[in-house]
Write a protein that holds these residues in place. Structure first.
Motif, PDB file in Angstrom:
ATOM      1  N   LEU A 130      -6.659 -10.822  -2.597  1.00 38.94           N
ATOM      2  CA  LEU A 130      -6.157 -10.638  -1.183  1.00 38.94           C
ATOM      3  C   LEU A 130      -5.980 -11.769  -0.423  1.00 38.94           C
ATOM      4  N   THR A 155      -0.911 -10.002   1.549  1.00 41.78           N
ATOM      5  CA  THR A 155      -0.607  -9.400   0.554  1.00 41.78           C
ATOM      6  C   THR A 155      -1.527  -9.522  -0.777  1.00 41.78           C
ATOM      7  N   THR A 156      -1.174  -9.197  -1.857  1.00 44.59           N
ATOM      8  CA  THR A 156      -1.976  -9.193  -2.879  1.00 44.59           C
ATOM      9  C   THR A 156      -1.212  -9.999  -4.136  1.00 44.59           C
ATOM     10  N   ASP A 206      -8.177  -3.455   3.777  1.00 44.84           N
ATOM     11  CA  ASP A 206      -8.740  -3.870   2.636  1.00 44.84           C
ATOM     12  C   ASP A 206      -9.583  -5.443   3.281  1.00 44.84           C
ATOM     13  N   HIS A 236      -4.343 -13.824   3.123  1.00 44.76           N
ATOM     14  CA  HIS A 236      -4.453 -13.820   4.500  1.00 44.76           C
ATOM     15  C   HIS A 236      -3.822 -14.791   5.193  1.00 44.76           C
ATOM     16  N   VAL A 239      -7.015  -2.743  -7.417  1.00 42.63           N
ATOM     17  CA  VAL A 239      -5.962  -2.036  -7.082  1.00 42.63           C
ATOM     18  C   VAL A 239      -5.685  -1.071  -8.186  1.00 42.63           C
ATOM     19  N   PRO A 262       0.872  -1.098   0.148  1.00 44.38           N
ATOM     20  CA  PRO A 262       0.038   0.061  -0.088  1.00 44.38           C
ATOM     21  C   PRO A 262       0.748   1.263   0.166  1.00 44.38           C
ATOM     22  N   HIS A 292       3.168  -7.068   5.585  1.00 40.67           N
ATOM     23  CA  HIS A 292       2.815  -7.188   4.196  1.00 40.67           C
ATOM     24  C   HIS A 292       3.702  -8.700   3.724  1.00 40.67           C
ATOM     25  N   ASN A 303      -2.303   0.186   5.100  1.00 41.05           N
ATOM     26  CA  ASN A 303      -2.110  -0.942   5.721  1.00 41.05           C
ATOM     27  C   ASN A 303      -3.293  -1.918   5.059  1.00 41.05           C
ATOM     28  N   ARG A 304      -2.823  -3.180   4.481  1.00 40.45           N
ATOM     29  CA  ARG A 304      -3.834  -4.140   3.645  1.00 40.45           C
ATOM     30  C   ARG A 304      -4.693  -4.713   4.791  1.00 40.45           C
TER      31      ARG A 304
END
Length: 278
Positions: free
Chosen positions: A215, A181-182, A131, A217, A207, A6, A144, A127-128
């Motif tokens: 996304l 992360t993405t 999201d 996690h 994005v 981000p 991340h 910060n993800r």
């Protein structure tokens, strides 16, 4: 793997690293990461070594990233143009940790052949976790997964998996409960590797103006349990259009049907039963 961090925002004064509301950062975080390099180095193929990278490696890392991205079979797998902030400076300075794997020649010189970067957002940084709709109180405990890249000549030797494991271990040791992360929906090798380490695609997000990203996690506080009765296979090339998958569950991994050139890859999707607390 795409893991565009981000935006790096100006950081206001906040709690000290390692107090009751903030995990370790800066030199303390680097010491923890460095102490785990031995596990990353153990069993590396002959001729390879590993070390922490710092700001003195900025040009080395920047050039390596440009060279590897140019070799990608699909330009959607990693879009450097879509990055915000200064990836190299952020991940070699106080906002991140980066391990480099080097091939050592006969003269003892090292050539960078792989790296793995872990982003450590602080107070005031994007910060993800937002999201993922994490509560604000959880955001200090996000790391991340950022990017990992391997030179084409060294692929197929397990380096990506080793760099995933190193970053998982560092994030957990730093008290960063949420690893996020993405990843490009089309980069199924990358998100498949992450899912194999318990870092699952949880939803899709947009994005910038044109990128659709998974996304992914992992919550170190919970061991998720797959509800096999809900299992569904979705062809990986169709995943970017299947937002409904994430309304009913998430992706647990990838599976192949067929062999060789005839193999076709699928995302294994489904619901989650109540996870077991760790």
């Amino acid at each position: 793997m795409s893991a565009t961090a981000p935006a790096t925002l100006s950081r206001p004064a906040g709690p000290l690293c390692g107090d009751a509301t903030s995990p370790l950062c800066g030199d303390a975080a680097r010491a923890v990461a460095g102490s785990r390099l031995s596990a990353l180095a153990a069993g590396l193929p002959d001729g390879l070594s590993v070390r922490m990278m710092d700001l003195g490696d900025s040009r080395l890392l920047a050039d390596f990233r440009v060279r590897v991205v140019a070799t990608l079979e699909d330009p959607d797998h990693y879009r450097m143009a879509g990055e915000v902030g200064n990836f190299v400076a952020d991940h070699l300075g106080d906002r991140g940790l980066t391990a480099g794997i080097f091939r050592v020649d006969g003269a003892g010189e090292g050539r960078l052949v792989a790296y793995g970067a872990l982003g450590l957002p602080g107070a005031g940084d994007a910060n993800r976790g937002r999201d993922l709709d994490l509560p604000e109180a959880e955001l200090p405990w996000v790391a991340h997964m950022s990017s990992a890249m391997v030179d084409p000549s060294e692929r197929g030797r397990g380096l990506h998996h080793r760099l995933i494991d190193w970053r998982i271990g560092v994030a957990e040791a730093l008290g960063r409960r949420h690893l996020i992360t993405t990843v490009s929906t089309r980069n199924h090798r990358s998100w498949g590797h992450l899912a194999g380490h318990g870092i699952y695609p949880r939803r899709m997000i947009r994005v910038g103006s044109d990128l659709v990203r998974l996304l992914v996690h992992r919550d170190f506080g919970v061991d998720p349990v797959f509800d096999t009765a809900s299992a569904e296979l979705v062809a990986v090339e169709d995943l970017a259009g299947r937002w409904d998958v994430f309304e009913r569950g998430h992706v647990w991994g990838r599976v192949a049907a067929g062999e060789g050139a005839a193999a076709r890859w699928y995302a294994l999707c489904g619901r989650e039963r109540a996870g077991r607390a760790r």
